[in-house]
Scaffold this motif. Structure first.
Motif, mmCIF file in Angstrom:
data_model
loop_
_atom_site.group_PDB
_atom_site.id
_atom_site.type_symbol
_atom_site.label_atom_id
_atom_site.label_comp_id
_atom_site.label_asym_id
_atom_site.label_seq_id
_atom_site.Cartn_x
_atom_site.Cartn_y
_atom_site.Cartn_z
ATOM 1 N N ILE A 40 0.874 -1.175 0.000
ATOM 2 C CA ILE A 40 0.000 0.000 0.000
ATOM 3 C C ILE A 40 0.906 1.219 0.000
ATOM 4 C CG2 ILE A 40 -1.778 1.315 1.209
ATOM 5 C CD1 ILE A 40 -2.660 -1.309 2.547
ATOM 6 N N GLY A 41 0.802 2.003 -1.050
ATOM 7 C CA GLY A 41 1.557 3.240 -1.151
ATOM 8 C C GLY A 41 0.741 4.359 -0.542
ATOM 9 N N VAL A 42 1.292 5.003 0.465
ATOM 10 C CA VAL A 42 0.576 6.046 1.190
ATOM 11 C C VAL A 42 1.133 7.406 0.768
ATOM 12 C CG1 VAL A 42 -0.095 6.906 3.450
ATOM 13 C CG2 VAL A 42 0.282 4.451 3.124
ATOM 14 N N ILE A 43 0.295 8.187 0.114
ATOM 15 C CA ILE A 43 0.683 9.510 -0.355
ATOM 16 C C ILE A 43 0.321 10.536 0.713
ATOM 17 C CG2 ILE A 43 0.410 11.230 -2.187
ATOM 18 C CD1 ILE A 43 1.616 8.564 -3.178
ATOM 19 N N ASP A 44 1.255 11.409 1.029
ATOM 20 C CA ASP A 44 1.010 12.451 2.026
ATOM 21 C C ASP A 44 0.094 13.513 1.428
ATOM 22 O OD1 ASP A 44 0.973 14.347 4.016
ATOM 23 O OD2 ASP A 44 3.101 14.836 3.865
ATOM 24 N N THR A 45 -1.116 13.558 1.958
ATOM 25 C CA THR A 45 -2.098 14.549 1.511
ATOM 26 C C THR A 45 -2.537 15.416 2.690
ATOM 27 O OG1 THR A 45 -3.919 12.998 1.854
ATOM 28 C CG2 THR A 45 -2.939 13.073 -0.364
ATOM 29 N N GLU A 46 -1.635 15.537 3.650
ATOM 30 C CA GLU A 46 -1.910 16.326 4.855
ATOM 31 C C GLU A 46 -3.111 15.776 5.628
ATOM 32 O OE1 GLU A 46 -1.971 20.508 3.814
ATOM 33 O OE2 GLU A 46 -0.246 20.215 2.488
ATOM 34 N N GLY A 47 -3.271 14.457 5.570
ATOM 35 C CA GLY A 47 -4.314 13.802 6.343
ATOM 36 C C GLY A 47 -5.717 13.936 5.777
ATOM 37 N N THR A 48 -5.831 14.166 4.477
ATOM 38 C CA THR A 48 -7.162 14.289 3.878
ATOM 39 C C THR A 48 -7.522 13.017 3.107
ATOM 40 O OG1 THR A 48 -6.228 15.389 1.934
ATOM 41 C CG2 THR A 48 -7.064 16.807 3.682
ATOM 42 N N SER A 49 -8.815 12.791 2.954
ATOM 43 C CA SER A 49 -9.306 11.612 2.258
ATOM 44 C C SER A 49 -8.999 11.703 0.762
ATOM 45 C CB SER A 49 -10.818 11.477 2.457
ATOM 46 O OG SER A 49 -11.488 12.533 1.783
ATOM 47 N N VAL A 50 -9.204 10.614 0.063
ATOM 48 C CA VAL A 50 -8.891 10.556 -1.368
ATOM 49 C C VAL A 50 -9.629 11.644 -2.140
ATOM 50 C CG1 VAL A 50 -9.121 9.150 -3.460
ATOM 51 C CG2 VAL A 50 -8.284 8.105 -1.350
ATOM 52 N N LEU A 51 -10.935 11.712 -1.997
ATOM 53 C CA LEU A 51 -11.693 12.703 -2.773
ATOM 54 C C LEU A 51 -11.363 14.134 -2.374
ATOM 55 C CD1 LEU A 51 -15.212 11.080 -3.189
ATOM 56 C CD2 LEU A 51 -13.481 11.474 -4.928
ATOM 57 N N THR A 52 -11.218 14.376 -1.084
ATOM 58 C CA THR A 52 -10.872 15.722 -0.618
ATOM 59 C C THR A 52 -9.493 16.109 -1.118
ATOM 60 O OG1 THR A 52 -12.232 15.422 1.349
ATOM 61 C CG2 THR A 52 -10.583 17.175 1.423
ATOM 62 N N ALA A 53 -8.544 15.191 -1.038
ATOM 63 C CA ALA A 53 -7.180 15.465 -1.500
ATOM 64 C C ALA A 53 -7.154 15.711 -3.006
ATOM 65 C CB ALA A 53 -6.271 14.304 -1.142
ATOM 66 N N PHE A 54 -7.908 14.940 -3.754
ATOM 67 C CA PHE A 54 -7.979 15.118 -5.207
ATOM 68 C C PHE A 54 -8.582 16.485 -5.543
ATOM 69 C CE2 PHE A 54 -10.466 14.384 -9.192
ATOM 70 C CZ PHE A 54 -9.398 14.287 -10.056
ATOM 71 N N ALA A 55 -9.666 16.830 -4.882
ATOM 72 C CA ALA A 55 -10.352 18.101 -5.159
ATOM 73 C C ALA A 55 -9.515 19.309 -4.762
ATOM 74 C CB ALA A 55 -11.694 18.145 -4.436
ATOM 75 N N SER A 56 -8.658 19.154 -3.765
ATOM 76 C CA SER A 56 -7.867 20.287 -3.281
ATOM 77 C C SER A 56 -6.425 20.264 -3.789
ATOM 78 C CB SER A 56 -7.872 20.313 -1.751
ATOM 79 O OG SER A 56 -7.272 19.135 -1.248
#
Length: 124
Positions: A40-56
C-alpha cells in the motif's frame, strides 16, 4: 511511504491511498481480508481523504509519479502496475504520462478491494 500487507514479493500488487487514517486503515483491512499479499503506497495529503485530496490538489499525478519512481519502490516492486482508487480514475492518464506505469482502476469503495484483488490482479 510504502506498507506491506502479508508476505509480499516483488510481484505483489501496489495500491495507492492517502494518509487520512480512516482511509488507510480501511484499505489495509480490506487488503488483509483478501489474503492477497500487497503493498500500500501512502501519499502524504496532509491527512485528507482521497476525494478531498484530489479536489484540493493535495493528491496529484506528480505526487503519485514521484512516489512510483522513488528508489524505495524500485527496490521492492518488480512490475510497473499501480492500482489507484476508482474515484480518481480521471488522473490515470496523467499518472501514466508522469510515471510510465500502467494504471489500473481499483474499486470506488474500499469494501470492493478484497474481491478486486482476488479476481482482477491475477490477470492484470
Amino acid at each position: 511511504k510504502i506498507c506491506e500487507v502479508g508476505s509480499v514479493t516483488p510481484q505483489s500488487p501496489l495500491l495507492i491511498t492517502t494518509n487520512f487514517s480512516l482511509t488507510y486503515y480501511t484499505v489495509d483491512g480490506e487488503v488483509e481480508a483478501s489474503r492477497v499479499p500487497a503493498y500500500i503506497g501512502v501519499i502524504d495529503t496532509e491527512g485528507t481523504s482521497v476525494l478531498t485530496a484530489f479536489a484540493s490538489d493535495k493528491l496529484t499525478s506528480e505526487k503519485v509519479a514521484a512516489f512510483l519512481n522513488s528508489d524505495e519502490i524500485k527496490k521492492k516492486v518488480a512490475h510497473r502496475k499501480v492500482i489507484i482508487p476508482g474515484y480518481i480514475s480521471a488522473m490515470s492518464g496523467s499518472i501514466k504520462d508522469d510515471s510510465g506505469w500502467t494504471v489500473l482502476f481499483g474499486p470506488r469503495e474500499a469494501s470492493g478491494i478484497s474481491k478486486y484483488l482476488k479476481t482482477v490482479w491475477p490477470s492484470a
